[in-house]
Design an enzyme around this catalytic site. Structure first.
Site, PDB file in Angstrom:
ATOM      1  N   GLY A  34       6.453   6.864 -10.530  1.00  0.00           N
ATOM      2  CA  GLY A  34       5.367   7.599  -9.886  1.00  0.00           C
ATOM      3  C   GLY A  34       4.174   6.699  -9.635  1.00  0.00           C
ATOM      4  CG  MET A  49      -2.083   0.938   1.177  1.00  0.00           C
ATOM      5  SD  MET A  49      -3.120   0.675  -0.254  1.00  0.00           S
ATOM      6  CE  MET A  49      -4.346   1.948   0.059  1.00  0.00           C
ATOM      7  CE  LYS A 103      13.042   0.393 -13.756  1.00  0.00           C
ATOM      8  NZ  LYS A 103      12.962   1.881 -13.633  1.00  0.00           N
ATOM      9  CB  VAL A 118      10.422  -2.433 -17.930  1.00  0.00           C
ATOM     10  CG1 VAL A 118      11.434  -1.651 -18.764  1.00  0.00           C
ATOM     11  CG2 VAL A 118      11.003  -3.753 -17.482  1.00  0.00           C
ATOM     12  CG  ASP A 149      15.572   1.133 -11.118  1.00  0.00           C
ATOM     13  OD1 ASP A 149      14.608   0.607 -10.537  1.00  0.00           O
ATOM     14  OD2 ASP A 149      15.474   1.812 -12.158  1.00  0.00           O
ATOM     15  N   GLY A 191      11.783  14.947  -4.418  1.00  0.00           N
ATOM     16  CA  GLY A 191      11.153  13.632  -4.314  1.00  0.00           C
ATOM     17  C   GLY A 191      11.508  12.672  -5.419  1.00  0.00           C
ATOM     18  CD  GLU A 208      12.879   5.906  -2.956  1.00  0.00           C
ATOM     19  OE1 GLU A 208      12.654   6.143  -1.749  1.00  0.00           O
ATOM     20  OE2 GLU A 208      11.985   5.667  -3.780  1.00  0.00           O
ATOM     21  CB  VAL A 266       2.561   1.541  -7.058  1.00  0.00           C
ATOM     22  CG1 VAL A 266       1.896   0.726  -8.164  1.00  0.00           C
ATOM     23  CG2 VAL A 266       3.742   2.327  -7.614  1.00  0.00           C
TER      24      VAL A 266
END
Length: 442
Positions: free
Chosen positions: A316, A22, A214, A141, A210, A196, A199, A25
């Site tokens: 996002g 939660m 992908k 991705v 990251d 924002g 992180e 996303v």
């Protein structure tokens, strides 16, 4: 295999959905399921009914009906009235076990978990195939950008040669800010954090982990071979300097963190995969050069389709939830119409080429002693290792000179040997930067 078109006799009129996670996303996924219930029912042919939401803290339910919240995701997954599991927890465990359990129990799964898929797609795809259910992961991705499904379905009859792009918004924001304002890396990273985009611990983004996850997913799909994150060569952006961006501009280039997956034919004539992530100079005329801020873009090159470009928000809550819900609709339709999504395709089983054998161009910046014959000596060192020089730019003052060399294409191993030799030369006080150069054909 693709979804069917005829609704079977006794098809369900409602489908139970469990959401695991939660965060930003997960909250958006729940919102879309709730607010768009009627539209989703019309598109699917059955209602989506939220059976439960697994959270770490029951006191932070983001306004969700408390009766739907649980801190026992395993129990939620095992419920008989759950048909589709949406996993947006992130990380490897417990998501790996939760997804595997859901698949084995005949539930379709939609996940945005790139780190998990980069390591365990084969295991989970096998579980999905054995249970005859779907495993979808478009959101893993590039967020809202549809690239997984085009590779798996739209281009299934073509031969993909190359997939390259900007798939991490944090690093693209940082490099864009450095190029536009002249800020150094630390300043741009701090700004990304304030807005924002970064992180509190930005390591996974700025060191390329990251993007490598992908790249592994994209290479696996595009080339019908299993590629894991460990197979992807990786460099981050933390060593890129404001000087590098300024120098790149003088060569009509900019610097981007690229994820590149391509078919490469080795000296022995065998076809292999190259999968790599690193900061690289690209010409300002290249379509990826104009991708700024936190946006993502992926360029796919196929034999018959030619060059295709996918562009948009790569992260996002709402954009990623959009991709998740696209998968949910597909999985739900398959439940209603007795269909099945595409199966994993690994028939090619192409090996991954070591980075030392991969040819590309290079940008090498070094500080050298300003005296006669130095340039000739340095050029000789490049030639000794089989690396041809395309351009040289000299900058600096009276005592020391910054020398920038752009090479023609050469194997990565040859360039590494050259740099090692340069670092041991008396005339070279430091090799300050080594970046690759992509998007040219010289």
């Amino acid at each position: 295999m693709t979804e069917g078109t005829a609704q079977r006799t006794g098809a369900p009129t409602e489908l139970g959905v469990a959401v695991l996670g939660m965060g930003n996303v997960g909250a958006e996924v729940v919102r879309i399921i709730t607010e768009n219930a009627e539209d989703l029912r019309a598109r699917i042919g059955a209602s989506l009914v939220l059976r439960g939401v697994a959270v770490r803290d029951l006191e932070r339910g983001r306004g969700i009906d408390r009766a739907l919240l649980t801190d026992d995701p395993a129990a939620l997954v095992r419920r008989d009235d759950v048909d589709i599991v949406i996993e947006v927890l992130g990380g490897i465990e417990p998501p790996r076990e939760l997804i595997r359990t859901a698949l084995q129990q005949g539930k379709s799964v939609v996940t945005a978990n790139k780190a998990l898929l980069a390591e365990y797609t084969g295991e989970l795809a096998t579980a999905a195939a054995e249970a005859n259910v779907d495993l979808y992961f478009e959101a893993a991705v590039a967020g809202a950008i549809p690239v997984v499904r085009p590779l798996m379905q739209s281009l299934a009859g073509d031969k993909v040669q190359r997939v390259a792009g900007i798939v991490n918004g944090t690093t693209n924001f940082i490099l864009s800010a450095m190029a536009e304002t002249g800020a150094d890396y630390d300043e741009a990273l701090a700004e990304a954090g304030r807005l924002g985009y970064a992180e509190a611990d930005p390591t996974a983004d700025v060191e390329g982990y990251d993007a490598a996850a992908k790249a592994a997913i994209l290479a696996s799909i595009a080339f019908h071979s299993r590629v894991t994150a460990a197979d992807v060569y990786r460099e981050g952006i933390s060593s890129v300097t404001a000087e590098d961006l300024a120098s790149a501009a003088k060569f009509d280039c900019t610097v981007k963190l690229l994820s590149i997956c391509e078919r490469v034919v080795g000296d022995d004539g065998r076809e292999r995969i190259s999968a790599r992530v690193y900061p690289a100079l690209i010409p300002l005329s290249h379509p990826l050069a104009t991708v700024s801020g936190a946006y993502n873009a992926v360029v796919v090159e196929a034999v018959d389709a030619g060059r295709l470009m996918f562009y948009g928000q790569g992260a996002g809550g709402a954009p990623t939830a959009s991709a998740v819900m696209g998968d949910v609709v597909m999985a739900a339709r398959n439940k209603v119409y007795s269909g099945r999504g595409p199966l994993e395709s690994t028939y090619a089983s192409l090996p991954v080429m070591p980075i030392a054998q991969v040819p590309t161009r290079y940008y090498v910046a070094m500080n050298v002693v300003d005296r006669p014959g130095v340039l000739e000596t340095i050029a000789g060192e490049f030639a000794k290792h089989g690396v041809s020089i395309a351009a040289v730019r000299q900058e600096g003052g009276a005592d020391a000179t910054r020398l920038i060399v752009i090479t023609h294409r050469a194997p990565d191993g040859a360039l590494a040997e050259t740099v090692s030799a340069l670092e041991n030369m008396e005339a070279v006080t430091a090799v300050s930067s080594v970046l690759r150069m992509e998007g040219t054909h010289e």
